[in-house]
Design a protein around this motif. Structure first.
Motif, PDB file in Angstrom:
ATOM      1  N   ASP A   1       0.819  -1.224   0.000  1.00  5.75           N
ATOM      2  CA  ASP A   1       0.000   0.000   0.000  1.00  5.75           C
ATOM      3  C   ASP A   1       0.851   1.271   0.000  1.00  5.75           C
ATOM      4  O   ASP A   1       0.560   2.224  -0.719  1.00  5.75           O
ATOM      5  CB  ASP A   1      -0.919   0.038   1.232  1.00  5.75           C
ATOM      6  CG  ASP A   1      -1.982  -1.039   1.182  1.00  5.75           C
ATOM      7  OD1 ASP A   1      -2.130  -1.661   0.116  1.00  5.75           O
ATOM      8  OD2 ASP A   1      -2.653  -1.258   2.201  1.00  5.75           O
ATOM      9  N   GLY A   2       1.895   1.288   0.826  1.00  2.00           N
ATOM     10  CA  GLY A   2       2.685   2.498   0.984  1.00  2.00           C
ATOM     11  C   GLY A   2       3.663   2.732  -0.151  1.00  2.00           C
ATOM     12  O   GLY A   2       3.883   3.869  -0.566  1.00  2.00           O
ATOM     13  N   LEU A   3       4.267   1.649  -0.677  1.00  5.98           N
ATOM     14  CA  LEU A   3       5.392   1.824  -1.594  1.00  5.98           C
ATOM     15  C   LEU A   3       5.149   1.277  -3.001  1.00  5.98           C
ATOM     16  O   LEU A   3       5.745   1.761  -3.959  1.00  5.98           O
ATOM     17  CB  LEU A   3       6.637   1.149  -1.004  1.00  5.98           C
ATOM     18  CG  LEU A   3       7.065   1.680   0.373  1.00  5.98           C
ATOM     19  CD1 LEU A   3       8.168   0.836   0.953  1.00  5.98           C
ATOM     20  CD2 LEU A   3       7.513   3.132   0.278  1.00  5.98           C
ATOM     21  N   ASN A   4       4.329   0.253  -3.154  1.00  5.93           N
ATOM     22  CA  ASN A   4       4.053  -0.315  -4.481  1.00  5.93           C
ATOM     23  C   ASN A   4       2.548  -0.516  -4.623  1.00  5.93           C
ATOM     24  O   ASN A   4       2.053  -1.639  -4.725  1.00  5.93           O
ATOM     25  CB  ASN A   4       4.802  -1.639  -4.658  1.00  5.93           C
ATOM     26  CG  ASN A   4       6.307  -1.428  -4.683  1.00  5.93           C
ATOM     27  OD1 ASN A   4       6.850  -0.846  -5.612  1.00  5.93           O
ATOM     28  ND2 ASN A   4       6.982  -1.876  -3.642  1.00  5.93           N
TER      29      ASN A   4
ATOM     30  N   TYR B   1       8.188  -1.627   9.361  1.00  8.68           N
ATOM     31  CA  TYR B   1       7.346  -1.276   8.214  1.00  8.68           C
ATOM     32  C   TYR B   1       7.048  -2.507   7.355  1.00  8.68           C
ATOM     33  O   TYR B   1       5.893  -2.822   7.081  1.00  8.68           O
ATOM     34  CB  TYR B   1       8.073  -0.217   7.383  1.00  8.68           C
ATOM     35  CG  TYR B   1       7.204   0.517   6.369  1.00  8.68           C
ATOM     36  CD1 TYR B   1       6.635   1.744   6.689  1.00  8.68           C
ATOM     37  CD2 TYR B   1       6.990   0.020   5.096  1.00  8.68           C
ATOM     38  CE1 TYR B   1       5.870   2.446   5.778  1.00  8.68           C
ATOM     39  CE2 TYR B   1       6.229   0.705   4.172  1.00  8.68           C
ATOM     40  CZ  TYR B   1       5.663   1.925   4.513  1.00  8.68           C
ATOM     41  OH  TYR B   1       4.897   2.613   3.594  1.00  8.68           O
ATOM     42  N   VAL B   2       8.116  -3.218   6.963  1.00  6.40           N
ATOM     43  CA  VAL B   2       7.949  -4.389   6.075  1.00  6.40           C
ATOM     44  C   VAL B   2       7.399  -5.573   6.861  1.00  6.40           C
ATOM     45  O   VAL B   2       6.439  -6.219   6.440  1.00  6.40           O
ATOM     46  CB  VAL B   2       9.294  -4.766   5.399  1.00  6.40           C
ATOM     47  CG1 VAL B   2       9.137  -6.017   4.551  1.00  6.40           C
ATOM     48  CG2 VAL B   2       9.796  -3.602   4.544  1.00  6.40           C
ATOM     49  N   SER B   3       7.992  -5.857   8.018  1.00  5.81           N
ATOM     50  CA  SER B   3       7.624  -7.056   8.778  1.00  5.81           C
ATOM     51  C   SER B   3       6.445  -6.740   9.702  1.00  5.81           C
ATOM     52  O   SER B   3       6.624  -6.251  10.806  1.00  5.81           O
ATOM     53  CB  SER B   3       8.827  -7.535   9.594  1.00  5.81           C
ATOM     54  OG  SER B   3       8.540  -8.771  10.193  1.00  5.81           O
TER      55      SER B   3
ATOM     56  N   ARG C   1      -3.601  10.079   0.595  1.00  2.00           N
ATOM     57  CA  ARG C   1      -3.365  11.297   1.372  1.00  2.00           C
ATOM     58  C   ARG C   1      -2.333  12.136   0.627  1.00  2.00           C
ATOM     59  O   ARG C   1      -1.499  11.580  -0.104  1.00  2.00           O
ATOM     60  CB  ARG C   1      -2.872  10.930   2.785  1.00  2.00           C
ATOM     61  CG  ARG C   1      -3.209  11.999   3.835  1.00  2.00           C
ATOM     62  CD  ARG C   1      -2.996  11.479   5.247  1.00  2.00           C
ATOM     63  NE  ARG C   1      -1.593  11.396   5.616  1.00  2.00           N
ATOM     64  CZ  ARG C   1      -1.164  10.915   6.801  1.00  2.00           C
ATOM     65  NH1 ARG C   1      -2.038  10.469   7.693  1.00  2.00           N
ATOM     66  NH2 ARG C   1       0.124  10.860   7.078  1.00  2.00           N
ATOM     67  N   GLU C   2      -2.354  13.442   0.823  1.00  2.00           N
ATOM     68  CA  GLU C   2      -1.507  14.353   0.038  1.00  2.00           C
ATOM     69  C   GLU C   2      -0.009  14.083   0.183  1.00  2.00           C
ATOM     70  O   GLU C   2       0.780  14.348  -0.719  1.00  2.00           O
ATOM     71  CB  GLU C   2      -1.819  15.810   0.405  1.00  2.00           C
ATOM     72  CG  GLU C   2      -1.599  16.090   1.885  1.00  2.00           C
ATOM     73  CD  GLU C   2      -1.960  17.508   2.312  1.00  2.00           C
ATOM     74  OE1 GLU C   2      -1.933  18.404   1.458  1.00  2.00           O
ATOM     75  OE2 GLU C   2      -2.259  17.693   3.507  1.00  2.00           O
ATOM     76  N   ASP C   3       0.397  13.519   1.350  1.00  2.00           N
ATOM     77  CA  ASP C   3       1.831  13.309   1.593  1.00  2.00           C
ATOM     78  C   ASP C   3       2.338  11.955   1.081  1.00  2.00           C
ATOM     79  O   ASP C   3       3.518  11.648   1.218  1.00  2.00           O
ATOM     80  CB  ASP C   3       2.126  13.414   3.094  1.00  2.00           C
ATOM     81  CG  ASP C   3       1.317  12.398   3.901  1.00  2.00           C
ATOM     82  OD1 ASP C   3       0.126  12.199   3.563  1.00  2.00           O
ATOM     83  OD2 ASP C   3       1.852  11.808   4.854  1.00  2.00           O
ATOM     84  N   HIS C   4       1.451  11.151   0.485  1.00  2.00           N
ATOM     85  CA  HIS C   4       1.816   9.766   0.132  1.00  2.00           C
ATOM     86  C   HIS C   4       2.985   9.721  -0.857  1.00  2.00           C
ATOM     87  O   HIS C   4       3.975   9.024  -0.639  1.00  2.00           O
ATOM     88  CB  HIS C   4       0.586   9.041  -0.452  1.00  2.00           C
ATOM     89  CG  HIS C   4       0.768   7.558  -0.587  1.00  2.00           C
ATOM     90  ND1 HIS C   4      -0.274   6.677  -0.613  1.00  2.00           N
ATOM     91  CD2 HIS C   4       1.880   6.794  -0.691  1.00  2.00           C
ATOM     92  CE1 HIS C   4       0.184   5.448  -0.732  1.00  2.00           C
ATOM     93  NE2 HIS C   4       1.498   5.502  -0.785  1.00  2.00           N
TER      94      HIS C   4
END
Length: 460
Positions: free
Chosen positions: A136-139, A412-414, A362-365
């Motif tokens: 969700d956050g990176l890809n 974050y990842v785990s 969100r605007e900062d994503h």
């Protein structure tokens, strides 16, 4: 009434030759009736003048060609469809295996479908939340996208697949969301895991499962993904739902293609796979998308295990050409104990920019995503340098980056297979990790966003 032929001339392994046939089509279903009342099913693989080559779905063992009749049914493999297909479990050929009885169809569709007209396609632009931060956050996954997961033998792609199926949703629309899950060539234990996981979490209520086991015939393995995609198209374009298809494992599908191709004595391509494998995979992947004027959408997550973890193997290689990115699972991270072991740096979602930002996430994503990528990459370089030259060779800032890389992987990842993070949680966690670095290092984020979102103390 379909015509019956008593002109079966030869059976070799799963292949059967029928002569003197008329008006027979490629991919048509064939029923073989024996004198003792036993019936077998096959499909037409090749036609040459009045001869038809038929591939049986089961073994040809014990088949007497002298007293057998071949009946060509006039249609390909079809799937019965109805709104109450949700919550059901089928085998690879669309037969119910959940004890719920036959589906009473409102529609019957050929599983080979029709290709989407490129002009009718709508551009994928809406965010799908999987609850997995590394995706969700990176890809980011976008509605109508095809985003494969590249895994390796023994890596926990099955657990990640089940997690995405449990957690995925389209946010804030109030529109119906469904998951179609196709398991191709898996073991009974894996099948049991998926069915029980779906039932236990309640995800089964909005899901349709197609389970093809490793001991089922290869020809069924080729039909299973198409069954799932046909079901998804019905839910999306007839019932207006947003559908996520998860197919595991595409490698088993490609092996079945190779097996059928070898039985037909076709000239092999790379590594023995048929030369038309690119076209064949495209006929699956390209059925994902959004159609103008239709509410529903079809999003695909095909999962494949790379033989010998080789990204240049024909299956991941061709899949990468057709799809819009890839999520890569790393054996190194798996051995470190990260769950799920998603390697974010070589992973890529080509459509992520279209599904993020104000009004979508969100605007900062976008800027925090770029900053996290850059900081993690530099942190990994610092750690590699420390291995060669020792910690003393690192500057104070590099030591902070090294610490960031460790915390990024661990927090974050785990996140485990049962943690469902919404996008705000993921973005806030990203900001919390960035507090490890001095504000002066956050060169990819606008100052206004730093003022608005940067936590005043680490840990807030």
């Amino acid at each position: 009434m379909p015509k019956e032929y008593k002109t079966i001339k030869e059976v070799v392994g799963p292949l059967m030759l029928v002569e003197g046939v008329e008006n027979v089509k490629y991919d048509e279903l064939v029923k073989i009736k024996q004198a003792n009342g036993e019936e077998r099913v096959g499909k037409v693989l090749e036609i040459n003048e009045d001869k038809a080559l038929v591939q049986l779905f089961t073994s040809s063992q014990g088949l007497k060609i002298d007293d057998s009749k071949a009946m060509f049914l006039g249609h390909g493999i079809e799937l019965k469809l109805a709104p109450d297909i949700l919550g059901r479990v089928f085998d690879g050929m669309g037969r119910p295996i959940d004890g719920g009885g036959e589906l009473i169809p409102t529609k019957v569709e050929d599983i080979n479908g029709a290709p989407l007209n490129p002009v009718a396609r709508d551009y994928p632009s809406e965010f799908i939340q999987t609850g997995v931060s590394a995706i969700d956050g990176l890809n980011t996954l976008v509605r109508g996208q095809k985003l494969p997961i590249f895994s390796g033998s023994g890596l926990p792609h099955a657990k990640l697949a089940a997690q995405i199926a449990r957690q995925a949703k389209v946010r804030g629309t109030g529109e119906d969301f469904a998951v179609v899950f196709a398991a191709v060539g898996i073991t009974f234990e894996e099948s049991d895991f998926f069915i029980k996981d779906f039932q236990k979490s309640g995800a089964i209520e909005r899901s349709v499962l197609f389970i093809n086991l490793a001991n089922d015939p290869a020809i069924e393995r080729i039909a299973t993904p198409r069954m799932a995609i046909t079901c998804a198209e019905y839910l999306a374009y007839e019932l207006g739902m947003h559908v996520l298809i998860i197919i595991t494992d595409i490698t088993n599908y490609a092996e079945a293609l190779r097996e059928v191709s070898a039985a037909r004595k076709e000239v092999p391509g790379r590594r023995g796979y048929p030369g038309y494998m690119y076209t064949d995979l495209a006929s699956l992947y390209e059925r994902a998308g959004r159609v103008k004027g239709k509410t529903g959408s079809v999003t695909q997550i095909p999962i494949l295990t790379m033989p010998e973890d080789d990204k240049t193997h024909p299956i991941p290689d061709l899949t990468g050409y057709i799809t819009e990115g890839q999520i890569i699972l790393s054996r190194e991270l798996y051995h470190k104990g990260l769950v799920p072991p998603i390697d974010v740096l070589p992973s890529l979602s080509r459509l992520k920019d279209k599904g993020i930002g104000k009004g979508k996430t969100r605007e900062d994503h976008s800027s925090t995503m770029n900053q996290l990528f850059a900081a993690y990459a530099r942190g990994k370089e610092a750690k590699e340098l420390a291995v060669i030259l020792g910690d003393a060779a690192l500057s104070d800032v590099d030591k902070l980056y090294s610490k960031f890389a460790t915390e990024f992987e661990n927090q974050y990842v785990s996140q485990g297979y049962y943690t469902n993070r919404d996008i705000e949680e993921t973005l806030n966690l990203g900001w919390k990790l960035l507090t490890i670095l001095p504000k002066s290092e956050l060169k990819r984020i606008d100052l206004q966003l730093i003022d608005k979102y940067y936590p005043t103390k680490a840990g807030e």
